[in-house]
Design a protein around this motif. Structure first.
Motif, PDB file in Angstrom:
ATOM      1  N   ASP A 229       0.865  -1.181   0.000  1.00 47.29           N
ATOM      2  CA  ASP A 229       0.000   0.000   0.000  1.00 47.29           C
ATOM      3  C   ASP A 229       0.906   1.237   0.000  1.00 47.29           C
ATOM      4  O   ASP A 229       1.476   1.604   1.030  1.00 47.29           O
ATOM      5  CB  ASP A 229      -0.897  -0.020   1.237  1.00 47.29           C
ATOM      6  CG  ASP A 229      -1.940   1.087   1.229  1.00 47.29           C
ATOM      7  OD1 ASP A 229      -1.638   2.189   0.712  1.00 47.29           O
ATOM      8  OD2 ASP A 229      -3.040   0.856   1.745  1.00 47.29           O
ATOM      9  N   VAL A 230       1.043   1.886  -1.151  1.00 48.81           N
ATOM     10  CA  VAL A 230       1.994   2.983  -1.310  1.00 48.81           C
ATOM     11  C   VAL A 230       1.702   4.110  -0.321  1.00 48.81           C
ATOM     12  O   VAL A 230       2.611   4.631   0.343  1.00 48.81           O
ATOM     13  CB  VAL A 230       1.979   3.520  -2.759  1.00 48.81           C
ATOM     14  CG1 VAL A 230       2.946   4.701  -2.905  1.00 48.81           C
ATOM     15  CG2 VAL A 230       2.348   2.413  -3.737  1.00 48.81           C
ATOM     16  N   ASN A 277       5.129  -5.919  -7.045  1.00 48.86           N
ATOM     17  CA  ASN A 277       4.441  -5.048  -7.996  1.00 48.86           C
ATOM     18  C   ASN A 277       5.348  -3.854  -8.331  1.00 48.86           C
ATOM     19  O   ASN A 277       5.552  -2.953  -7.513  1.00 48.86           O
ATOM     20  CB  ASN A 277       3.117  -4.571  -7.380  1.00 48.86           C
ATOM     21  CG  ASN A 277       2.283  -3.781  -8.365  1.00 48.86           C
ATOM     22  OD1 ASN A 277       2.782  -2.894  -9.059  1.00 48.86           O
ATOM     23  ND2 ASN A 277       0.999  -4.103  -8.421  1.00 48.86           N
ATOM     24  N   CYS A 280       3.795  -0.212  -8.162  1.00 50.26           N
ATOM     25  CA  CYS A 280       3.650   0.314  -6.798  1.00 50.26           C
ATOM     26  C   CYS A 280       5.013   0.736  -6.241  1.00 50.26           C
ATOM     27  O   CYS A 280       5.137   1.778  -5.594  1.00 50.26           O
ATOM     28  CB  CYS A 280       3.017  -0.737  -5.896  1.00 50.26           C
ATOM     29  SG  CYS A 280       1.271  -1.040  -6.243  1.00 50.26           S
TER      30      CYS A 280
END
Length: 1123
Positions: A229-230, A277, A280
Motif C-alpha cells: 500500500d503505497v 508489484n 507500486c
C-alpha cells in the motif's frame, strides 16, 4: 510465476479442479436431457461454492481449533472422492465407442445405478459438512493478514545474539557508507528463508555506530503485508522522518515526504516486503528520488522476485546462507544458558549439540530451542526436545513453524498443494525439477495452461517460484538438484496431515488413516518392508499415489527390490501415480488387469526385470508418463501404444527394445521420447517421427540403417523439432564386407539435419565417406557438444572450427581418417582461400575439451598457420586427450594458453614437443612414445612420463627449477640409471610412483623429504637385493610390487607409516625392521616371506608382531581393527 501473493486456502485450487470438471462440455453433453442429472450436478456445484466461501477462515482457524481441522479433513476427504468419481465418468465417456447420449442412457439408467448412488452419497456428505460451518462459526474472509505476525521494530535487546553474520554486516554497512554514485538512491535487498535472520541483520546494520553517525534521518517500517500500500507505507515513513501528515491523498503525502528529505542523508528500512508489484514500488520511490542526496533503502524479503524488482542497478541482493554448525551452537548455547555461569554441563552439551544438528543452520530454530530449554537442567527435558518433531512443539513454546507458516500463507493455493506434496519424500532428498513436475502433473496439481505453454512449463514455473520463495534451496551435491530444509519439510508434513504417509516411518500399518491418499516408500533394507507395504495398500483402497523413492544417488541394492503382488495393486483402483519396483523375472506378473487402473497417469517400472508389458496397458487412456528405464530384458512395447493419446513422457533408455510399435505419430502430445528405434516398415519407420512436433529434451534414434533414402529421412521433419536440446543419431555396426552407397548414406544424414538451436549432437556409426555440409556450420550457434564416433568409412573430418559455442569435441574410431587437415579449422565446409583467412574468427574459440581416440590410420595433424599466438586456435582448451592413435607422428598444436590437462597414450610414433601450456596442472604420457617437453611448467600438479629421455629431462629440470606445486609424480619405462638427489624432489610432492625403472637411486645425503605420503614401487630396482627405504619420515603408504631380486626389506626412517603392501616379490624372505606406527601389512604372492610369516619365523615375526592387521594372500592372519 506471476500470481497474486495470497491465493487462498489449500483446498481452493482443488475445488477449482472440480468446477472445471463440472464445466467440461463432454460431461455437460452427457447430462443434457437428463433433468435429474442436471439437478445432481447443480447441487454439487452449489454445495462446493458454499464450502469454498469459508475456506480461508477455516485454514487460519485450524491451527488453534482441532474441530475446524477435523472439518477441513472431512471436506478434503469428500473432495477427493468427488474428484475420483468425476474423473471416472469423464474417462469412461471419452473412451466409450458409443455416442455420449447412448452411453449415458446405459450409464445412468440401468447398468451403472451404483455410480448415480455414489454421486448422491458424495453430495449428501458435502451438504452435511457444509451444515457444520455455521456451528464452527466459519465466515467468508479475504485471504490476507492470515499470519498474525507481530510487526518488527528497530530496537536491539541486550539478549539479542548476532552470530555468523559479520561478513554480511560489514558488506552492507560499507554499501550504506559508500557515496560513489553521486548521491543516487541505493536500494539494497536482504533475501532468505523465514527464520534465517534477515530482520536481525537489518537491526544490526541499522544500529551500527558508523551508520548512526552517517544518517541524520532514519526510519524503520515493518510492511508485513502481501499488498504494498503505497500511501500507507509512505505515511509510515513520514511519521518517522518528518512532521505528521494527516492527508490521505498520495500526492500530498509524497510532497510532504519529499520536502522533509531535501538535502538530507536518510536511511529507510522496509522489513518483510512481499509484493513484487513494480508499478507500486516505483510510485513509492518518487519522493526519495526528487531532491534528496545520499539516500539508502534497505529491504528484507523472503522472495527473490521482490529483490529483483527493488534493487538498484549498482546493488546486488544479499542472500543469507544458513549458519554452520558451530555458529548455530553459539546461538543455541547463549539462549540455553547464562554465559556468566560456570559449571559442568558436558552431558547436556552432548544432547544440545545433537539438537542443534536438527536445526540445520537456521538461527531461529537454534534460538527457539535454546530458549525453550533455558533453566532446565533435567536431562530428560533435553532428550524430549531432541526426539520431538518441530510440529509437535506447542505454539506457545515455539515460534519456528509459525514463522515459516507465514511463507506458506503467502503461497497461491495451487503452490500450497505442490509444496505439501513434497512431504512424501524423506528429509535431505535431492529433488529434480523435471521429475517432480511429472508427478505434480499426474496428480492434477497444475493449472491448465494457456495457449502456447505446456503443462511441463507450468510445472517448471511452479518449481522456480518455490525456489525463489526459499521453499527449495540449491543442493551442494549436484548442479541441477535442490533440497528442502528440514523445517520446511516439517511444515509440509504438518499440512499434509492424514492424507500423506511415508510408509516406513510408521511403526505399524494401523497408524494409516483411512483418509490417506498418498503413500511413499523410501528404500531401506528392512525385513518387514513387504509386510508394511502390503498392510498399507490393503487398508487404503482409495490411495492415489504409491511412490517408491530411491536413495539420492540412484543406487539400487538387492534389499531395495520389493515384490508387491499385482493383484494387490489392482485393488487400488484410484491410483494416479504408481512408481514401484514390484516385478520379478516372471513375464506374466504384470497381467492384463492393469487396465482396471483407469485413473493412472504415471507409471514407473524402471530397473525391474520385466520382460513384456501387457497389451492392455494401451487401454490406460489417462496415462501421461511411462518410465521403463534400464528394464534390460524388455524387448517389445505393446502393439497399440498409439491409443495412449495423452502420453507425454516415454523413457525407454537402457532397454533392449528391437523396434517401436506402429503408428507412434498419433501420440501428438508426446513431449519427451528418449529413444525412437527405426523399424523396417513404413508404419514404424523414421517417418512416424514427423508427427511428433512437440518433442523436448534429448532424442536418441538408433538403427538408422533401416532408412532407405533421403526422402524417408526428410519425412522425420527433424528441422521442425525446435524444442530438442540434444540429438543422438546412431547406425548399427556393420561388417567390412557390407557395401554402402556413400552418396545415399550422406543424403540420409543430410535430410536428418536438426534445427539451428540444438545444443548437443552425437553421430555414431555413420556409414558415409564424407559428412554433409550442415555438420559444423557456424549457424549452429548454440551447439556446445559434438561426438563423431565409429564412422568407419569417413576419410575426412567436417569443418568444425567455426562453431562459436562448441565446448566439447570427441572424435573416435574413424578408421579411415589419415589426416586432420586445414578444413578442420574452417567454417561451413567451404574451401576458403588463404586471403579469406583473416575474415574467420579464431578457430575453436570456445572449445574446452578435445578427445581424439582409437584412430588406427591417423598419421598427421596439420597445424593452423597464424602470425600471432593471440590468433592461434583452441584459446580456451583445458583438456586434450590423444589416445591409441598408433600411427600419429608430426606435431601437436604448439601453444595452448588455457590447457590444464594433457593425456597421451598408445601413440608409439609420436616424438614431437608437447604444446606450450603455461597453466597446465596435469600431464600423463603412457606407452612407448618419445614426446618431449620444452620446459617443466611451474603450475604442474600431476605428471606421468615414460622413457629415458623424458625422465632424465624431468629429473634434471626439477634440480634447476624446483616446482612448488607438483603433488603427484609417476615415472615409468626407464632403463637408464635414475638418481633422485634429496634436494631434487619438489617440497610439495605427496605421491611418487616408480614403474619399470631398472636402476633407481635415492642418495638423500642426510636430507629428509617431509611431504611425501605415498610411494609406489613396481618392477624396479632390479639390481638391488636388499632395499632400505630412504628418509621419508611422514610416509603413510608404501607399495612394493614385482621387485623380483629383493631378498630383504628395511623400513626404519618412516615413523608415520600406516600401511605396507608387498606383492609378487618371489625372493623376498626377510623384513628387518618396521616402524611402530604400522597398522596394516598385506603380503601377496611372496612365497618365501609368506611361509616365514605363516610359521612365525623368529627372524621375521618379531619385526611384524606389533602390527594389528596382517593379511597374507587375501586371508587375515590377524585382524584387530580396534587397535
Amino acid at each position: 510465476m506471476a500470481a497474486e501473493l495470497v491465493g487462498g486456502a489449500f483446498l481452493s485450487s482443488f475445488l477449482n479442479v472440480l468446477f472445471d470438471r463440472l464445466s467440461d462440455p463432454e460431461i455437460i453433453n452427457m447430462m443434457r436431457g437428463k433433468k435429474v442429472d442436471q439437478k445432481l450436478l447443480q447441487r454439487l456445484k452449489t454445495i462446493l461454492n458454499v464450502v469454498e466461501a469459508v475456506l480461508n477462515d477455516a485454514e487460519k482457524k485450524q491451527i488453534t481449533d482441532p474441530a475446524v481441522k477435523r472439518w477441513l479433513e472431512d471436506l478434503q476427504d469428500a473432495v477427493y472422492d468427488a474428484d475420483d468419481l468425476l474423473d471416472e465418468v469423464a474417462t469412461k465417456a471419452t473412451t466409450q465407442k458409443d455416442p455420449p447420449g447412448n452411453f449415458l442412457a446405459r450409464f445412468l439408467n440401468s447398468q451403472d445405478r451404483e455410480m448415480v448412488a455414489r454421486i448422491e452419497e458424495i453430495i449428501a456428505r458435502l451438504e452435511n459438512i457444509a451444515k457444520h460451518k455455521d456451528i464452527l462459526r466459519l465466515e467468508k474472509i479475504v485471504a490476507k493478514n492470515m499470519s498474525g505476525r507481530i510487526p518488527s521494530t528497530s530496537l536491539v535487546k541486550k539478549s539479542d545474539i548476532f552470530v555468523g553474520r559479520d561478513k554480511e554486516r560489514d558488506a552492507i554497512v560499507n554499501l550504506l557508507l559508500d557515496d560513489a554514485y553521486n548521491g543516487e538512491l541505493s536500494v539494497i535487498p536482504i533475501v532468505g528463508m523465514g527464520g534465517i535472520g534477515k530482520t536481525t541483520l537489518a537491526k544490526l546494520v541499522y544500529n551500527d555506530d558508523t551508520v548512526q553517525q552517517k544518517f541524520h534521518v532514519k526510519a524503520w517500517v515493518c510492511v508485513g503485508e502481501e499488498e504494498f500500500d503505497v500511501l500507507k507505507v509512505t505515511k509510515a515513513v513520514i511519521e518517522k522522518t518528518c512532521s505528521a501528515c494527516y492527508s490521505n491523498d498520495l500526492d500530498t503525502a509524497q510532497n510532504h515526504l519529499k520536502n522533509g528529505l531535501v538535502g538530507k542523508n536518510f536511511l529507510v528500512v522496509l522489513d518483510d516486503v512481499w509484493s513484487s508489484n513494480r508499478e507500486c514500488w516505483e510510485s513509492f520511490l518518487t519522493p526519495f528520488e526528487c531532491g534528496s542526496e545520499g539516500g539508502k533503502i534497505l529491504v528484507t524479503t523472503r522472495l527473490d522476485t521482490v529483490a529483483s524488482v527493488v534493487k538498484t542497478k549498482h546493488n546486488e541482493a544479499h542472500n543469507l546462507n544458513l549458519l554452520n554448525e558451530e555458529q548455530c551452537w553459539s546461538v543455541f548455547a547463549n539462549r540455553a544458558w547464562d554465559p556468566l555461569e560456570s559449571r559442568d554441563r558436558s552431558t547436556l552439551e552432548e544432547i544440545g549439540r545433537k539438537i542443534v544438528k536438527k536445526c540445520k543452520g537456521l538461527p531461529l530454530a537454534a534460538q527457539t530451542l535454546g530458549g525453550l530449554l533455558r533453566g532446565k537442567d533435567n536431562e530428560k527435558d533435553w532428550i524430549d526436545v531432541l526426539k520431538s518433531e518441530f510440529w509437535e512443539l506447542s505454539e506457545e513454546d515455539s515460534g519456528i513453524l509459525p514463522a515459516l507458516r507465514i511463507s506458506y500463507y503467502h503461497l497461491p493455493s495451487y503452490l500450497k498443494r505442490c509444496f505439501v506434496y513434497c512431504c512424501l519424500y524423506p528429509k535431505d532428498f535431492e529433488f529434480d525439477r523435471d521429475e517432480l513436475t511429472l508427478l505434480w502433473m499426474a496428480e492434477g496439481l497444475l493449472l491448465q495452461p494457456k495457449s502456447g505453454i505446456t503443462l511441463e512449463e507450468i510445472g517448471y514455473e511452479y518449481f522456480d517460484d518455490l525456489v525463489s520463495r526459499s521453499f527449495f534451496q540449491h543442493s551442494n551435491t549436484y548442479v541441477n538438484s535442490f533440497v528442502m530444509h528440514d523445517l520446511m519439510h516439517d511444515l509440509a508434513t504438518f499440512y499434509g496431515g492424514k492424507f500423506f504417509s511415508r510408509i516406513l516411518e510408521l511403526k505399524n500399518a494401523a497408524k494409516h488413516d483411512a483418509k490417506t491418499r498418498h503413500l511413499s516408500c523410501a528404500c531401506k533394507n528392512e525385513d518387514d518392508l513387504l509386510m508394511k507395504i502390503t498392510e498399507a495398500c490393503d487398508k487404503l483402497k482409495h490411495a492415489r499415489t504409491l511412490l517408491q523413492i530411491f536413495n539420492k544417488y540412484g543406487v539400487f541394492s538387492a534389499g531395495d527390490r520389493v515384490a508387491v503382488s499385482c493383484d494387490l495393486l489392482e485393488q487400488l483402483k484410484c491410483l494416479r501415480v504408481l512408481s514401484f519396483n514390484f516385478f520379478s523375472d516372471d513375464e506374466n506378473l504384470m497381467h492384463g488387469s492393469i487396465a482396471k487402473l483407469i485413473h493412472l497417469r504415471y507409471l514407473d517400472v524402471s530397473y525391474t526385470s520385466i520382460v513384456t508389458l501387457p497389451e492392455s496397458l494401451s487401454c490406460l487412456y489417462n496415462l501421461q508418463t511411462l518410465k521403463l528405464r534400464s528394464c534390460v530384458k524388455l524387448k517389445k512395447l505393446p502393439s497399440n501404444m498409439q491409443n495412449l493419446v495423452n502420453l507425454r513422457h516415454l523413457d525407454s533408455g537402457g532397454t533392449d527394445l528391437e523396434e517401436m510399435p506402429k503408428k507412434m505419430s498419433k501420440l501428438k502430445d508426446l513431449q519427451f521420447l528418449s529413444h525412437y528405434i527405426v523399424g523396417k516398415h513404413e508404419e514404424n519407420g523414421i517417418g512416424e517421427l514427423g508427427g511428433l512436433t512437440h518433442l523436448h529434451g534429448s532424442l536418441w534414434i538408433p538403427k538408422l540403417e533401416n532408412v532407405k533414402n533421403g526422402g524417408e529421412a526428410s519425412s522425420a521433419r527433424m528441422d521442425e523439432k525446435i524444442h530438442l536440446n540434444a540429438l543422438y543419431l546412431s547406425w548399427s555396426s556393420f561388417e567390412e564386407s557390407e557395401i554402402c552407397d556413400s552418396q545415399s548414406e550422406k543424403d540420409v544424414l543430410d535430410k536428418l539435419r536438426p534445427h539451428k538451436d540444438l545444443k548437443e549432437l552425437s553421430i555414431w556409426g555413420y556409414r558415409g565417406t564424407m559428412f554433409p555440409d550442415w555438420v559444423g556450420q557456424s549457424s549452429y550457434h548454440n551447439m556446445t557438444s559434438l561426438v563423431l564416433r565409429g564412422c568407419r568409412n569417413c576419410w575426412v573430418l567436417p569443418s568444425l572450427g567455426q562453431l562459436p559455442s562448441l565446448q566439447s569435441l570427441i572424435i573416435r574410431e574413424l578408421d579411415k581418417l589419415k589426416k586432420i587437415g586445414g578444413e578442420f579449422y574452417k567454417g561451413d565446409a567451404t574451401h576458403q582461400h588463404q586471403h579469406q583467412h583473416q575474415h574467420q574468427q579464431t578457430p575453436f574459440r570456445s572449445l574446452k575439451i578435445l578427445i581424439i581416440q582409437r584412430m588406427p590410420c591417423w598419421e598427421g595433424w596439420e597445424l593452423y598457420e597464424c602470425d600471432d599466438d593471440d590468433d592461434a586456435p583452441f584459446p580456451q582448451l583445458e583438456t586434450l586427450w590423444i589416445l591409441h592413435c598408433p600411427k600419429l607422428r608430426g606435431d601437436l598444436p604448439t601453444f595452448l594458453p588455457s590447457l590444464k590437462e594433457l593425456r597421451i597414450r598408445g601413440c608409439e610414433e609420436l616424438s614431437c614437443y608437447l604444446p606450450r601450456a603455461p597453466i597446465i596442472c596435469q600431464i600423463e604420457i603412457l606407452g612407448k612414445q618419445e614426446a618431449r617437453m620444452r620446459d617443466l611448467p611451474l603450475s604442474l600438479q600431476r605428471l606421468s612420463i615414460p622413457g629415458n629421455q623424458l625422465v632424465e629431462y624431468v629429473i634434471d629440470a626439477m634440480i634447476h627449477t624446483q616446482p612448488t606445486t607438483l603433488k603427484r609424480l609417476e615415472i615409468s619405462k626407464c632403463s637408464s640409471g635414475i638418481s633422485f638427489p634429496g634436494y631434487s624432489l619438489p617440497p610439495s610432492l605427496k605421491e611418487l610412483s616408480i614403474k619399470d625403472c631398472k636402476n633407481v637411486e635415492f642418495p638423500m645425503q642426510h636430507q629428509q623429504h617431509h611431504s611425501l605420503q605415498r610411494l609406489y614401487i613396481y618392477n624396479s630396482y632390479n639390481s638391488l637385493t636388499s632395499f632400505a627405504l630412504p628418509a621419508f619420515p611422514d610416509l603413510l603408504f608404501l607399495s612394493i610390487e614385482r621387485c623380483e631380486n629383493f631378498t630383504s626389506l628395511e623400513v626404519t626412517q618412516s615413523h608415520s607409516l600406516e600401511d605396507l603392501w608387498i606383492e609378487k616379490c618371489p625372493k623376498l624372505e626377510n623384513i628387518i625392521r618396521l616402524p611402530a606406527s604400522l597398522s596394516g601389512l598385506s603380503v601377496s604372492k611372496c612365497p618365501l616371506l609368506g611361509e616365514g610369516i605363516e610359521r612365525k619365523d623368529p627372524h621375521i615375526w618379531p619385526s611384524i608382531s606389533h602390527i594389528p592387521r596382517i593379511q597374507l594372500d587375501g586371508k587375515w592372519i590377524r585382524n584387530d581393527s580396534s587397535s
